[in-house]
Write a protein that holds these residues in place. Structure first.
Motif, mmCIF file in Angstrom:
data_model
loop_
_atom_site.group_PDB
_atom_site.id
_atom_site.type_symbol
_atom_site.label_atom_id
_atom_site.label_comp_id
_atom_site.label_asym_id
_atom_site.label_seq_id
_atom_site.Cartn_x
_atom_site.Cartn_y
_atom_site.Cartn_z
ATOM 1 N N ILE A 5 -19.307 -30.405 -35.864
ATOM 2 C CA ILE A 5 -18.343 -30.863 -34.859
ATOM 3 C C ILE A 5 -17.594 -29.698 -34.207
ATOM 4 C CG2 ILE A 5 -17.988 -33.243 -35.613
ATOM 5 C CD1 ILE A 5 -15.599 -32.215 -37.273
ATOM 6 N N THR A 6 -18.316 -28.617 -33.947
ATOM 7 C CA THR A 6 -17.669 -27.577 -33.143
ATOM 8 C C THR A 6 -17.755 -28.001 -31.678
ATOM 9 O OG1 THR A 6 -19.768 -26.435 -33.258
ATOM 10 C CG2 THR A 6 -17.981 -25.541 -34.582
ATOM 11 N N ILE A 7 -16.719 -27.692 -30.930
ATOM 12 C CA ILE A 7 -16.691 -28.077 -29.521
ATOM 13 C C ILE A 7 -16.996 -26.834 -28.677
ATOM 14 C CG2 ILE A 7 -15.279 -29.004 -27.659
ATOM 15 C CD1 ILE A 7 -13.640 -30.460 -29.823
ATOM 16 N N PRO A 8 -18.047 -26.868 -27.869
ATOM 17 C CA PRO A 8 -18.375 -25.707 -27.043
ATOM 18 C C PRO A 8 -17.199 -25.349 -26.130
ATOM 19 C CG PRO A 8 -20.070 -27.421 -26.869
ATOM 20 C CD PRO A 8 -18.946 -28.005 -27.647
ATOM 21 N N ASN A 9 -16.959 -24.063 -25.979
ATOM 22 C CA ASN A 9 -15.855 -23.626 -25.129
ATOM 23 C C ASN A 9 -16.336 -23.535 -23.687
ATOM 24 O OD1 ASN A 9 -13.403 -22.758 -24.279
ATOM 25 N ND2 ASN A 9 -13.574 -20.681 -25.123
ATOM 26 N N VAL A 10 -16.315 -24.654 -23.007
ATOM 27 C CA VAL A 10 -16.774 -24.699 -21.619
ATOM 28 C C VAL A 10 -15.643 -25.192 -20.729
ATOM 29 C CG1 VAL A 10 -19.216 -25.055 -22.169
ATOM 30 C CG2 VAL A 10 -17.676 -27.025 -22.024
ATOM 31 N N ASP A 11 -15.815 -25.025 -19.417
ATOM 32 C CA ASP A 11 -14.764 -25.435 -18.488
ATOM 33 C C ASP A 11 -14.732 -26.941 -18.259
ATOM 34 O OD1 ASP A 11 -13.912 -22.865 -18.210
ATOM 35 O OD2 ASP A 11 -15.123 -22.450 -16.431
ATOM 36 N N LYS A 12 -15.863 -27.577 -18.535
ATOM 37 C CA LYS A 12 -15.933 -29.019 -18.289
ATOM 38 C C LYS A 12 -14.980 -29.771 -19.230
ATOM 39 C CE LYS A 12 -20.411 -28.842 -19.016
ATOM 40 N NZ LYS A 12 -21.849 -29.100 -19.120
ATOM 41 N N VAL A 13 -14.621 -30.981 -18.846
ATOM 42 C CA VAL A 13 -13.816 -31.827 -19.741
ATOM 43 C C VAL A 13 -14.787 -32.534 -20.692
ATOM 44 C CG1 VAL A 13 -12.118 -33.673 -19.908
ATOM 45 C CG2 VAL A 13 -12.197 -32.235 -17.856
ATOM 46 N N LEU A 14 -14.832 -32.042 -21.919
ATOM 47 C CA LEU A 14 -15.732 -32.671 -22.888
ATOM 48 C C LEU A 14 -14.993 -33.814 -23.585
ATOM 49 C CD1 LEU A 14 -17.551 -29.617 -24.508
ATOM 50 C CD2 LEU A 14 -18.405 -31.169 -22.756
ATOM 51 N N PRO A 15 -15.678 -34.924 -23.777
ATOM 52 C CA PRO A 15 -15.010 -36.088 -24.398
ATOM 53 C C PRO A 15 -14.434 -35.767 -25.772
ATOM 54 C CG PRO A 15 -17.414 -36.417 -24.191
ATOM 55 C CD PRO A 15 -17.066 -35.215 -23.401
ATOM 56 N N GLN A 16 -15.197 -34.988 -26.555
ATOM 57 C CA GLN A 16 -14.699 -34.693 -27.901
ATOM 58 C C GLN A 16 -13.464 -33.794 -27.864
ATOM 59 O OE1 GLN A 16 -17.538 -33.840 -26.416
ATOM 60 N NE2 GLN A 16 -18.813 -32.488 -27.640
ATOM 61 N N PHE A 17 -13.379 -32.963 -26.817
ATOM 62 C CA PHE A 17 -12.197 -32.113 -26.646
ATOM 63 C C PHE A 17 -10.969 -32.986 -26.391
ATOM 64 C CE2 PHE A 17 -9.335 -29.871 -23.693
ATOM 65 C CZ PHE A 17 -9.035 -28.740 -24.433
ATOM 66 N N VAL A 18 -11.143 -33.986 -25.538
ATOM 67 C CA VAL A 18 -10.029 -34.890 -25.202
ATOM 68 C C VAL A 18 -9.538 -35.604 -26.465
ATOM 69 C CG1 VAL A 18 -9.421 -37.004 -23.943
ATOM 70 C CG2 VAL A 18 -10.842 -35.248 -22.834
ATOM 71 N N ILE A 19 -10.499 -36.125 -27.225
ATOM 72 C CA ILE A 19 -10.132 -36.905 -28.410
ATOM 73 C C ILE A 19 -9.438 -36.021 -29.449
ATOM 74 C CG2 ILE A 19 -11.140 -38.155 -30.373
ATOM 75 C CD1 ILE A 19 -13.217 -39.249 -28.268
ATOM 76 N N LYS A 20 -9.953 -34.811 -29.613
ATOM 77 C CA LYS A 20 -9.345 -33.894 -30.584
ATOM 78 C C LYS A 20 -7.901 -33.570 -30.173
ATOM 79 C CE LYS A 20 -10.572 -30.006 -33.441
ATOM 80 N NZ LYS A 20 -10.312 -28.591 -33.163
ATOM 81 N N LYS A 21 -7.702 -33.358 -28.874
ATOM 82 C CA LYS A 21 -6.345 -33.055 -28.381
ATOM 83 C C LYS A 21 -5.403 -34.235 -28.626
ATOM 84 C CE LYS A 21 -6.323 -28.921 -26.992
ATOM 85 N NZ LYS A 21 -5.809 -28.107 -28.087
ATOM 86 N N ILE A 22 -5.912 -35.435 -28.417
ATOM 87 C CA ILE A 22 -5.066 -36.615 -28.663
ATOM 88 C C ILE A 22 -4.609 -36.626 -30.125
ATOM 89 C CG2 ILE A 22 -5.109 -39.144 -28.854
ATOM 90 C CD1 ILE A 22 -6.913 -39.174 -26.360
ATOM 91 N N TYR A 23 -5.546 -36.360 -31.030
ATOM 92 C CA TYR A 23 -5.194 -36.333 -32.457
ATOM 93 C C TYR A 23 -4.155 -35.241 -32.739
ATOM 94 C CZ TYR A 23 -9.071 -39.487 -33.666
ATOM 95 O OH TYR A 23 -9.898 -40.567 -33.783
#
Lengths: 189, 571
Positions: B355-373
C-alpha cells in the motif's frame, strides 16, 4: 452408505415447510424423499427425509436446518439400528382373468387389496423401498395405471427415542402430549 | 387492565426494548402505527426517502450501538424496497427488526392493492419472520423478534402486521421472559475443545489470528487483544473485522484476501495454525479453497454451528460467543513469543509493501482516503460503499477506534454509504462521521441527502469520483480484454447538488487542494459533500485474481502486467 435417513421434529406453524424447503433449495441440498405428519406431541410434527450423501454435505443439512427457529431437533438415523418403511398404493389394470394371478403376487408380498373394480385393483403395500420396487416390477406386466408412494418414514429400534424432545419424556412446557388440548395451529403450510 | 390497539402494543414493546429511532416511510398499511407516534415521544421516527435507506440506516445504527436497529414500511412496494437492506443485514449478521404493514387480513392472498407476500419473499434473508394474524400474539412476537435478532448469530427479523390487526384492541400483557425451546443458541464454548485449542496454540510456531465481524458484534476487543498479546500472535482482520483490533498495534497486519495485504496472503499460506475468530472463511478471504492455508491446522471459533466446516476443514471447532470463548480460552493459553515468525512477515512486508502510494501529481484515490484518515482524529467513524474506494478505505484503515469502520461486506451493497452514514451519525451524534462514497454508489442512494440535511446531520461525504464504476472497469480491463462496457458514469455537478439539498459542496481537482478541502469540511458545522476528481484508471492492488489461491496474489500492477499470462475467468 450414501443414503441418509434424517428425522426432524418441527413446530406445527404456518410457513415452516416453506422455510425448510427454501433452505434446501437455497443451499442446493439434494433431498430424495420427504414424509411429514403429526408427532406424539401436540404442536410438533415429525418429518422423515432422505438425502443422497454423495451429492450433499449431510452435516450441513443438519446444521442449516437447526438455524430455522421452528426446528426443534434433527437426528441422522443412518448409523442407528432402525426400522424404515414406505407405503405405496398401486392401481393396476386387472380383468377378471388376471385377478387371481395378481392376488397371488399380493399375498407373496404380504400386501393388501383395498379397492376392486371391474377393470382394476388398488393394492396397498408397506415395506422398504426395495420391496415396493419389487412388487412394482411384478405388477408392471399387468399395466400400472397409477403409483403413489409416501416416501420413507423411520424410527430407531429399542426403548430409546432419540428423535423426540428430551428423549421422549416430553418435559417441556411448550409441548404437550397429543390429545391433551388441541394444538394451537395444526398446519405447516 | 386497559385495552390497547395492536399498533399501541407494538409501540409499547419497542419502547420497552429501548428503541430510540425508527427509520421508515408511512403508507396505507402502517398508518395505525403512525397514529400512535405522539404517544411515544421517547421514540423518534426518521422519515427517509426510500425504504432501502431505512433498512441500511437501521443496520448501521445497530452495528455501532450493538442494539437492534428498527425500520418499518408499508405493504407491497414499501416492504419490497426493504429487501436489499434486509439481505445486507443478513449477510453481515446485523440485528435488525423490520416491521411491515400488510393489507387487511381478509384481503391476504387475494392480490389486493399493494399486497406483496413479504414473509415469503424474505424467508431466505431473515433469521425469522412472522405474519401476525391475531392481535393477542403481537406482544409475544415483538419480544421474540428482538430476542432472536440480537442473540446467537445476530440477524434480521421481519414482522408483517395486517392493518386491521394494528387496529384491533386487546388487553396488553408484556411477556417479561422469552423462552423459545427450539432456539437456544450456544454461547459458552465446550471446555474440552477450548483446552484442545490452547494446546494447538502452545504447539504452533507460525500462528495467525483471522478476526472477523464476530469480534466486533460480540464487542470482544479486549479479549482478542489479550489472546494476541499473551501468545504473541499476529492479527489479521477481515473486511468486517476491521476495527476489531487496534490498527496501531505492533501485532496488527491489516486485511487479507482478494485486495488484502500481500504479506497476509503469503503468511496465511505459510502459517501452521490459523485461529479464525468470528469469521466465516468467505471466498474473498480464502481464495481457492483447496489451497487455503495448506500447512495450517485450523481453530474455528464461531457462534453459528453451521459455519463450522462449511468452507474449510477445521481441526478444533469451538461453537460459542466469541467474547465468552476467548474469556475462557485466554487463561489456558501459555505465554509465548513468535519473534522469528513476526520478523519473517515483516520481511515480506518490506519487500512487498502493498500500500505505498506513488508520488505523482495526479489525485490518487488512495491518497485522498489516507489524508482523510490522517486529518480526522482518533474518534471518527468511517462508512464506505462498495467497490474500489471501499477496498482502499479498508487497506488504509489502521485506526484504533473499535468498531469505527462500517461497511457492507457480504452482500456488497453499493449505495450503503449514504444511508448507513446517517444511521451512524444518529447513533453517535457527537462524533465525526465520514462517508467514503463511490460515485456510482452515491448516485444510488443520494436522495437521502434530503433526510440528512433535514436533520442537520454533519456527515462529511467524500465522493471518490473516478467517473466510472471503478471495480467493474478494473475487471473488464483485466479479465475482459479492456472491453469497457457500461462503466463510464455521467455524474451531476455534485457541488450544485449539495447546495440544492442545502449542504455545502466542495470540488477537488488538484492534489494540492486535497488537504485544504478536507480541513474546510471538518471545520464546517453541517453536512458537506466533497467531490474528489481522482485518477480515473487507477486499479486496486494487491489483487488475488478470481479463482486463484492466496499464494498467487499479485502485489503490484507492474509485476502483474509482466506476469499476466492468460485470461483468468471471473467467478
Amino acid at each position: 452408505m450414501t443414503k441418509h435417513t434424517i428425522v426432524a421434529l418441527v413446530e406445527d406453524r404456518p410457513g415452516v415447510l416453506n422455510r425448510i424447503a427454501s433452505k434446501w433449495r437455497q443451499r442446493g441440498f439434494n433431498i430424495e424423499s420427504l414424509a411429514v405428519g403429526h408427532s406424539e406431541m401436540a404442536g410438533l410434527s415429525r418429518m422423515t427425509f432422505t438425502v443422497d450423501g454423495t451429492t450433499t454435505d449431510v452435516d450441513q443439512v443438519t446444521k442449516q436446518m437447526y438455524k430455522l427457529i421452528e426446528v426443534v431437533k434433527v437426528t441422522d438415523l443412518t448409523e442407528h439400528d432402525m426400522v424404515h418403511r414406505e407405503l405405496a398404493l398401486v392401481k393396476v389394470a386387472a380383468n377378471p382373468q388376471q385377478r387371481s394371478a395378481i392376488i397371488e403376487i399380493v399375498d407373496i408380498f404380504r400386501a393388501k387389496i383395498v379397492d376392486v373394480a371391474p377393470e382394476s385393483l388398488i393394492i396397498e403395500v408397506t415395506g422398504t423401498e426395495d420391496k415396493i420396487d419389487a412388487i412394482f416390477e411384478m405388477l408392471r406386466p399387468y399395466g400400472i395405471k397409477e403409483l403413489v408412494r409416501t416416501g420413507r418414514i423411520a424410527m430407531t429400534r429399542g426403548a430409546a427415542a432419540p428423535t423426540s424432545v428430551d428423549g421422549g419424556k416430553g418435559e417441556h412446557h411448550r409441548y404437550r402430549p397429543a390429545g391433551e388440548g388441541k394444538p394451537k395451529v395444526g398446519s405447516l403450510l | 387492565m386497559t385495552k390497547m390497539t395492536g399498533a399501541q402494543i407494538v409501540m409499547e414493546c419497542l419502547a420497552r426494548e429501548g428503541v430510540e429511532y425508527i427509520f421508515g416511510i408511512p403508507g396505507g398499511a402502517n398508518l395505525p402505527l403512525y397514529d400512535t407516534l405522539p404517544q411515544y415521544p421517547q421514540i423518534r421516527h426518521i422519515l427517509v426517502r426510500h425504504e432501502q435507506a431505512a433498512a441500511h440506516a437501521a443496520d448501521a445504527y445497530a452495528r455501532v450501538t450493538g442494539k437492534a436497529g428498527v425500520c418499518w414500511a408499508t405493504s407491497g412496494p414499501g416492504a419490497t424496497n426493504l429487501v436489499t437492506g434486509i439481505a445486507n443485514a443478513s449477510m453481515d449478521s446485523v440485528p435488525l427488526v423490520c416491521i411491515t404493514g400488510a393489507v387487511v387480513s381478509w384481503l391476504i392472498g387475494r392480490d389486493g392493492f399493494q399486497e406483496a407476500d413479504i414473509t415469503g419473499i424474505t424467508i431466505p434473508i431473515t433469521k425469522q419472520n412472522y405474519l401476525v394474524l391475531d392481535v393477542d400474539d403481537l406482544a409475544q412476537t415483538v419480544r421474540e423478534a428482538f430476542h432472536i435478532a440480537t442473540t446467537g448469530r445476530p440477524g434480521p427479523v421481519l414482522i408483517d402486521i395486517p392493518r386491521d390487526i394494528q387496529q384491533q384492541q386487546t388487553e396488553f400483557h408484556y411477556p417479561e421472559k422469552v423462552d423459545i425451546p427450539s432456539y437456544r443458541p450456544v454461547t459458552k464454548g465446550h471446555p474440552g475443545q477450548i483446552r484442545k485449542a490452547a494446546q494447538l496454540i502452545a504447539e504452533a510456531e507460525r500462528p495467525l489470528i483471522l478476526a472477523g465481524h464476530g469480534v466486533v458484534l460480540a464487542r470482544a476487543y479486549d479479549e482478542l487483544r489479550e489472546l494476541a498479546e499473551r501468545a504473541h500472535i499476529p492479527v489479521i482482520c477481515t473486511l468486517l473485522g476491521i476495527g476489531g483490533f487496534p490498527g496501531s498495534h505492533e501485532l496488527y497486519l491489516g486485511m487479507p484476501g482478494m485486495h488484502g495485504m500481500y504479506w497476509n496472503n503469503i503468511a496465511i499460506s505459510e502459517a501452521d495454525l490459523i485461529i479464525g475468530i468470528g469469521m466465516r472463511f468467505d471466498d474473498r478471504v480464502t481464495g481457492r479453497l483447496k489451497d487455503f492455508a495448506p500447512n495450517a491446522r485450523i481453530i474455528h471459533i464461531d457462534v453459528d454451528p453451521a459455519e463450522i466446516g462449511k468452507n474449510v476443514r477445521t481441526t478444533v471447532p469451538i461453537v460459542g460467543d466469541v467474547k465468552e470463548v476467548l474469556s475462557d480460552l485466554n487463561p489456558l493459553v501459555q505465554p509465548a513469543r513468535h519473534d522469528a515468525w513476526c520478523r519473517h512477515i515483516q520481511e515480506i512486508r518490506r519487500e512487498h509493501p502493498s500500500i505505498t502510494i506513488p508520488n505523482v501529481d495526479k489525485v490518487l484515490p488512495q491518497f485522498v482516503i489516507k489524508k482523510i484518515y490522517e486529518l480526522s482524529g482518533p474518534d471518527a467513524y468511517f462508512v464506505t460503499g462498495v467497490g474500489q474506494h471501499q477496498m482502499w478505505a479498508a487497506q488504509f484503515f489502521w485506526g484504533d477506534n473499535p468498531g469505527s469502520f462500517v461497511t457492507s461486506g457480504g452482500l456488497g451493497t453499493m449505495g450503503f454509504e449514504v444511508p448507513a452514514a446517517m444511521g451512524v451519525q444518529f447513533a453517535r451524534p457527537k462524533d465525526l462521521v465520514w462517508s467514503i462514497c463511490g460515485d456510482g454508489g452515491f448516485q444510488m442512494t443520494m436522495q437521502e441527502m434530503a433526510t440528512i440535511v433535514e436533520h442537520e446531520l454533519p456527515i462529511k461525504f467524500a465522493i471518490i469520483n473516478n467517473g466510472h464504476l471503478g471495480m467493474v472497469r478494473q475487471w473488464q480491463h483485466l479479465f475482459y480484454d479492456d472491453n469497457l462496457q457500461a462503466v463510464r458514469l455521467f455524474h451531476p455537478d455534485y457541488v450544485k447538488l449539495a447546495e440544492a439539498f442545502g449542504a455545502a459542496g466542495l470540488r477537488v481537482t488538484d492534489k494540492i487542494e486535497v488537504e485544504p478541502a478536507i480541513e474546510k469540511a471538518l471545520r464546517h458545522p453541517g453536512p458537506v459533500i466533497i467531490d474528489f476528481h481522482v485518477e480515473q484508471h487507477e486499479d486496486i492492488y494487491p489483487m488475488m485474481p478470481p479463482g486463484a489461491s492466496l499464494a498467487e496474489t499479485v502485489d503490484q500492477p507492474e509485476a502483474e502486467r509482466e506476469a499476466k499470462p492468460e485470461k483468468v475467468r471471473s467467478s
